[in-house]
Structure formats: C-alpha cells, structure tokens
Design an enzyme around this catalytic site. Structure first.
Site, PDB file in Angstrom:
ATOM      1  N   CYS A   1       0.828  -1.208   0.000  1.00  0.00           N
ATOM      2  CA  CYS A   1       0.000   0.000   0.000  1.00  0.00           C
ATOM      3  C   CYS A   1       0.853   1.245   0.000  1.00  0.00           C
ATOM      4  O   CYS A   1       1.215   1.726  -1.047  1.00  0.00           O
ATOM      5  CB  CYS A   1      -1.044   0.035   1.098  1.00  0.00           C
TER       6      CYS A   1
ATOM      7  N   ARG B   1      -5.633   5.539  -0.088  1.00  0.00           N
ATOM      8  CA  ARG B   1      -5.348   4.336  -0.873  1.00  0.00           C
ATOM      9  C   ARG B   1      -5.989   3.087  -0.276  1.00  0.00           C
ATOM     10  O   ARG B   1      -6.048   2.054  -0.921  1.00  0.00           O
ATOM     11  CB  ARG B   1      -3.836   4.129  -0.987  1.00  0.00           C
TER      12      ARG B   1
ATOM     13  N   TRP C   1      -2.020  -3.172   2.947  1.00  0.00           N
ATOM     14  CA  TRP C   1      -3.254  -3.808   2.478  1.00  0.00           C
ATOM     15  C   TRP C   1      -2.924  -5.273   2.277  1.00  0.00           C
ATOM     16  O   TRP C   1      -2.037  -5.628   1.500  1.00  0.00           O
ATOM     17  CB  TRP C   1      -3.715  -3.163   1.175  1.00  0.00           C
TER      18      TRP C   1
ATOM     19  N   ASN D   1       6.010  -2.621  -0.838  1.00  0.00           N
ATOM     20  CA  ASN D   1       4.796  -2.676  -1.651  1.00  0.00           C
ATOM     21  C   ASN D   1       5.008  -3.704  -2.749  1.00  0.00           C
ATOM     22  O   ASN D   1       6.115  -3.820  -3.285  1.00  0.00           O
ATOM     23  CB  ASN D   1       4.494  -1.320  -2.292  1.00  0.00           C
ATOM     24  N   GLY D   2       3.935  -4.386  -3.144  1.00  0.00           N
ATOM     25  CA  GLY D   2       4.042  -5.340  -4.236  1.00  0.00           C
ATOM     26  C   GLY D   2       3.815  -6.760  -3.751  1.00  0.00           C
ATOM     27  O   GLY D   2       3.353  -7.002  -2.634  1.00  0.00           O
TER      28      GLY D   2
ATOM     29  N   GLU E   1     -22.758   3.906 -21.652  1.00  0.00           N
ATOM     30  CA  GLU E   1     -22.142   4.842 -20.717  1.00  0.00           C
ATOM     31  C   GLU E   1     -22.091   6.252 -21.307  1.00  0.00           C
ATOM     32  O   GLU E   1     -22.321   7.238 -20.600  1.00  0.00           O
ATOM     33  CB  GLU E   1     -20.730   4.351 -20.347  1.00  0.00           C
TER      34      GLU E   1
ATOM     35  N   LYS F   1     -23.879   9.542 -19.650  1.00  0.00           N
ATOM     36  CA  LYS F   1     -23.172  10.784 -19.321  1.00  0.00           C
ATOM     37  C   LYS F   1     -23.877  11.994 -19.927  1.00  0.00           C
ATOM     38  O   LYS F   1     -24.027  13.028 -19.281  1.00  0.00           O
ATOM     39  CB  LYS F   1     -21.727  10.720 -19.825  1.00  0.00           C
TER      40      LYS F   1
ATOM     41  N   GLU G   1     -27.085  12.679 -18.035  1.00  0.00           N
ATOM     42  CA  GLU G   1     -26.833  13.087 -16.653  1.00  0.00           C
ATOM     43  C   GLU G   1     -26.503  14.570 -16.533  1.00  0.00           C
ATOM     44  O   GLU G   1     -27.013  15.246 -15.627  1.00  0.00           O
ATOM     45  CB  GLU G   1     -25.644  12.294 -16.065  1.00  0.00           C
TER      46      GLU G   1
ATOM     47  N   HIS H   1     -34.303  -2.736 -36.131  1.00  0.00           N
ATOM     48  CA  HIS H   1     -35.388  -3.350 -35.371  1.00  0.00           C
ATOM     49  C   HIS H   1     -36.169  -2.320 -34.555  1.00  0.00           C
ATOM     50  O   HIS H   1     -36.830  -2.685 -33.579  1.00  0.00           O
ATOM     51  CB  HIS H   1     -34.835  -4.446 -34.454  1.00  0.00           C
TER      52      HIS H   1
ATOM     53  N   LYS I   1     -23.903  11.859  -5.523  1.00  0.00           N
ATOM     54  CA  LYS I   1     -22.671  11.156  -5.859  1.00  0.00           C
ATOM     55  C   LYS I   1     -22.715   9.700  -5.404  1.00  0.00           C
ATOM     56  O   LYS I   1     -22.407   8.786  -6.153  1.00  0.00           O
ATOM     57  CB  LYS I   1     -21.467  11.863  -5.223  1.00  0.00           C
TER      58      LYS I   1
END
Length: 611
Positions: free
Chosen positions: A2, A27, A75, A100-101, A484, A488, A491, A507, A606
């Site tokens: 992380c 994160r 994490w 990390n990793g 999508e 947008k 919206e 059709h 949101k």
C-alpha cells in the site's frame, strides 16, 4: 502492499513519517507501522492494526525518536490483517524493511531461509525479503551489495525501503513494478510511494525508474540502474496535489477528473503486473487458488458500474471461457436467483456504500456462492469490509457526480480480474496474456493521447447545442461504452440520449433517425468494424447526422452528414477503456454549452446510499 514513507534528517522524523501515512490513507489499508533508528542506537518499531490514528495514539504513549526511519500502511495480500503481519518487518533487530508489491517466489525463499535457521513471525512475503537481506549480509558486508543480490532473487513486483542498525546513515530503496519517489530537502531527504505523502516537507522529487536502486543519505543521494551503473535522474517540481478536492485551473471537477484518468489508471496497475501476467495476490491471499475453482461469474452493480460489468462480460467469456451474468443490483436483490456451481459473486462500486449493491452482497450470503469479490475505490467502505476478495481501483477522490475516472479504473480492475482468472483456470493462452499485459503498460500513454483531443471535441460539441435527443451506437464490447456515453450526456446536459447495439437499428430505433437526431458511434479497428460501417450507412441513408469516434486505420472520413474524429490505435481488448474518454469529453462540453450544473446535476447524488 500500500503506502511507503521514509525520512532521514537532522531533526526527529517520526512526525514526518506519521503525516506521510495520513496523506496516503486514501489508498485503503488495514494496518500501519513505523520503524526508527532511535537515539538509543537501536531499531525500534510500533505497529497497529486498523487506522493510522491507532498508530498515532501508540506513538503518543510510546514515542519513537530518531533521525532516520521508515513507515508503511498495509493492504493484506499475504496473511490476514494483524499486528504481526503489519510492516515494517525486522530481522535480528538489525534490519527493517517495508514493501509494496507481491513476491511470487516467497514460499521457496522462505523454506530455504528456514533451513538456515530463520524463524518467521508473520505470514507475509515481505518478511522473506528482510531475512534474505540479513542472510546475504553474512557474505556481503555492504548493505547495497546485499540488496543487489537479494532483488536478483525476487520474482514479482516490489517497491521497498530498508534501514540497518549497522549502517544507520542511509535508507536503501529498490523499485521493480511498484513506484517509488525520492523527496529532496536541504540537509534531509525523503522517500515515498506517492509524492503526496511528502508534500508537507518538499516540492522537489526524483522518480525512480524500473530496476533502480537508491542510497539516500542526509546530504547525498546515489542512484544505480538495473545494470548497477550510477545514473542521474532529473528532479521535478511538484506544485499541485493532483488528486486534491480543488479544481485548480479547471473550470469543473468533472473536466479535472477526466484529465486525471491516465494517472489514475497507472496507479491502478501499479504493483499488479509481473513480466507477462497479472499478480493474482493483488485480489487477496489465496486468490489464485480460489480463481482456479471458479466456473461461473455473477456481476452485480448500478449505473456506471453496471456498464463496467457489461464490458467485463465480453472479456470474461471471450478470454477465459467463463460464463458470466451481469445484473442491476436493484433488480437482483428482489428476485430468486438460480446459482450455478462455483460461482464468483462480483460487486462493483465507486463508493462501496451503494445501497442496492451492498444489499445484493448481503443477500448473496444466503446462497451457495463460491466467494465474493468487490472492485471499489474506497478501502474503508462497507462493500470492501464485507467481501472475501478486493481490488481497490486507486482512482483517488472523485468529486463530480458523473463518474469518469472511477469508471475507467473499474474497467482496468475488471480486465486484471479477467487475466488473473484466465491464468488460474488455464483458459487463456500464454502469448495472448503477455500481449495484453504489454498493452496495459502503454495504456496510460494512449489515454493521454485521447485526452489531448479535448479541444477538437469541444468544437464538435457545437453539433449538439440545439438538440434535445441523441442516439449512441456500438457493437460488441463497445455497446456498453455507448450506454455509458448516453448516460453521461443525459446526466449532465439533460439531453435525452439512448444507446443501442448498432445491429439493432433496423429493429426499431431507425424510425427515430432524422436531421434533428444526432447519432454518435464508436468504431475501433476490430472484427466488427465492417458490420458497424454498414449500420452507419443506414443512418446516413435516412438523413441522420453522424459523429464517429474511429480508429485511424478504420478508413472512415468526413462527408456532409458525417463527422469523424480519429482516435489513437490500441489493442482491441483495451479499446473500451480508450473510447470512453471522448464520450466523457463530448458530454462535458455539451453540458457547458447548455449551461447546466456540470458537477452537481439536478436530482442526482454522488453516492446513492438509499434504496
């Protein structure tokens, strides 16, 4: 994996390290820890499960004081969240490491080191690194030499920092597949996995490149490349926190967040790619073994996240031969579901608090699913806490109500899931897997190319200035992208917009086409391109106005009724991610022309935390 923070200075560094960890909380993490070479001339450590606030409280009760230290938020990828599994990890009270990793060959190294007498106190892959370094120092007295040999034995991805009680005047860092940045001060220097962690102490940074090893001292810095040659890396000034809740020079948060997508996608890929495959442990401990058992997939989500799931269905079925169902959460939770054997239950949400999706996850516990997995942007959310496996998207804060970078990072996460499943189930050809992983490494650059079309798309938006309706078309995995795009537009500009598979025009929807109904199409260079061209001819024959986002090699050109905007070429599998960008920009600029409230469109919230 992380967040990493390191500091070496004349002053006490514990407050710097703690503030750096706080700045990385976005994160997601499950534990935090800090190690300092103290004024008592020894390494001291504090670790706590839970929030950074828990570590801060521990530090208030047991202060760590010293001029060099490293800290980490973890994490879990190997071992459950626990104090023993939290970083930093020690070896013989002489070495401390944060990492990390994912180290793929840690189990073999662990067995070898146990044969040398090392006792492991955690379940992590990281503890293997620190014991390996300690063992190598028996034959390589210089820590730098030991680190070079150690990293040559590690397989996977890593960004790591090391401090030693025997050489307490330096931090050593190494990068392979996981980012690290050095912060430059005056008489002090710093290290982090994200420059955001260090903005309180410096605005000058050096980004380590793949394979680099760095030796960081108070008044000196040496960087060596993968071939052990001394190199200089350019320092850059970092003036703005790119993911802050400020618009900066952008007119709206939505535009800012569209422009942040290349970086958000790059972060989502960090730590998760090996040379030729996805690191399945990024989804959680034992994910690879669980994925090998998956025979079916059920995806549940709402709104934009639902569209991401629809794209994923094409990937999962074509690349891994795994049957996949995708359903709107508000419908799924209220019907009886016939669960197929060994089904992985996948939820997708930006906030992780979407009421219908969360209820669907809780409802599935009454059914015989193999396991649950969520793709989410908020590590502390209910969805994350209640799922068996998790992939955080690292989109950063998204302020605009209309989702942009959350969507593209969800797509990236779902493609990582597809590749990990294909490898675990042995249904994805190795060459195809490598080809897609290589393409993912260049995805951020291709998204930058798409974002650079902003001015051209702004001019094109004039076509919609006086329109009240629009139709979006796509074929195959581009159909959800068209959905999508239509979402947008409706919206934020309040233009009525619908999306259809292009082959469905005849059709019914073709009856709506006339000069007042602009038609938007996405046309990557794939096996369905010629079919799509035929569908576009049907629109032109009825006097419809076409706006086509097309691959440069698609051989589509402007005419009186058709406006073609040429897109950068990209691997066909990644095309849905790329072609999302121009549709977001189009919706944004149309909304600006219409004078609507772009960031807070009417009647919408949101995070939908009610039914």
């Amino acid at each position: 994996m992380c967040g990493i923070v390191g500091a070496i200075a004349e002053r006490n560094v514990s407050a710097i390290l703690l503030e750096g960890l706080k700045r990385l909380e976005y994160r997601g993490y499950d534990s935090a820890g800090m190690a300092i070479y103290s004024e008592k001339n020894r390494l001291q450590r504090l670790r706590r499960i839970g929030k950074v606030a828990e570590l801060a409280q521990a530090l208030a009760e047991q202060p760590l004081t010293g001029h060099i230290g490293i800290a980490h938020t973890r994490w879990a990828t190997h071992g459950v969240p626990s104090e023993a599994n939290a970083h930093p990890h020690f070896s013989s009270e002489e070495l401390a490491v944060v990492h990390n990793g994912i180290i793929e060959n840690y189990q073999e190294l662990r067995t070898e080191l146990q044969g040398y007498g090392y006792v492991f106190t955690s379940q992590t892959d990281t503890e293997t690194i620190v014991h390996l370094l300690h063992h190598l120092q028996k034959t390589h007295s210089d820590l730098l030499d030991a680190l070079r040999v150690a990293v040559s034995q590690l397989k996977g991805a890593y960004g790591l920092a090391v401090i030693s009680a025997k050489q307490p005047d330096r931090i050593l860092a190494a990068r392979s597949g996981s980012p690290l940045v050095i912060g430059l001060g005056i008489g002090e220097n710093f290290l982090a996995s994200d420059p955001l962690a260090l903005r309180q102490v410096t605005d000058r940074f050096i980004f380590l490149e793949e394979g680099d090893i760095a030796v960081i001292q108070r008044d000196d810095l040496q960087i060596y490349d993968a071939h052990a040659a001394a190199v200089e890396r350019a320092a850059v000034h970092y003036h703005e926190q790119a993911e802050s809740a400020e618009k900066g020079s952008y007119r709206h948060f939505m535009l800012k967040e569209i422009h942040e997508q290349p970086q958000a996608v790059q972060r989502t890929l960090e730590d998760r790619l090996a040379d030729d495959h996805v690191l399945a442990q990024a989804f959680g401990p034992d994910a690879s073994a669980l994925f090998a058992r998956v025979k079916n997939i059920q995806i549940v989500a709402c709104g934009t996240s639902y569209h991401a799931g629809m794209v994923a269905r094409y990937w999962l079925e074509s690349l891994t031969n795994t049957p996949c169902q995708v359903e709107v959460a508000s419908e799924f939770r209220y019907r009886h579901v016939a669960v197929q054997p060994d089904t992985l239950f996948v939820t997708i949400s930006q906030s992780g608090e979407t009421a219908d999706t969360l209820a669907a996850l809780r409802h599935r516990k009454d059914n015989a699913y193999l396991a649950s997995l969520c793709i989410c942007n908020v590590g502390t959310s209910s969805l994350v806490r209640e799922s068996d496996l998790v992939l955080l998207t690292r989109a950063g804060p998204e302020i605009g109500v209309a989702s942009t970078k959350a969507f593209t990072t969800q797509l990236v996460g779902l493609l990582l899931l597809t590749l990990a499943l294909g490898r675990a189930r042995k249904t994805l050809a190795a060459e195809q897997e490598r080809e897609i992983v290589d393409a993912l490494r260049t995805l951020s650059a291709r998204l930058n190319d798409a974002v650079s079309l902003s001015a051209t798309i702004e001019n094109t938006a004039q076509l919609f200035a006086e329109k009240n309706h629009a139709l979006f078309l796509g074929r195959g995995e581009q159909f959800p992208v068209a959905l999508e795009g239509a979402l947008k537009l409706k919206e934020i500009s309040y233009i009525h917009a619908e999306a259809y598979p292009a082959g469905e025009l005849k059709h019914g929807p073709l009856a709506l086409v006339d000069s007042d109904m602009p038609v938007v199409a996405v046309a990557p260079n794939n096996e369905l391109l010629e079919k799509l061209k035929s569908n576009l001819q049907e629109v032109s024959a009825r006097g419809g106005q076409l706006l086509v986002f097309a691959d440069r090699e698609a051989q589509l050109s402007d005419d009186e009724q058709t406006h073609v905007l040429h897109m950068p070429s990209i691997h066909p599998v990644l095309a849905p991610i790329l072609y999302t960008i121009p549709l977001q920009l189009l919706s944004y600029y149309v909304a600006v022309l219409k004078g609507t409230d772009v960031d807070q469109p009417r009647n919408l919230a949101k995070s939908v935390t009610v039914e």
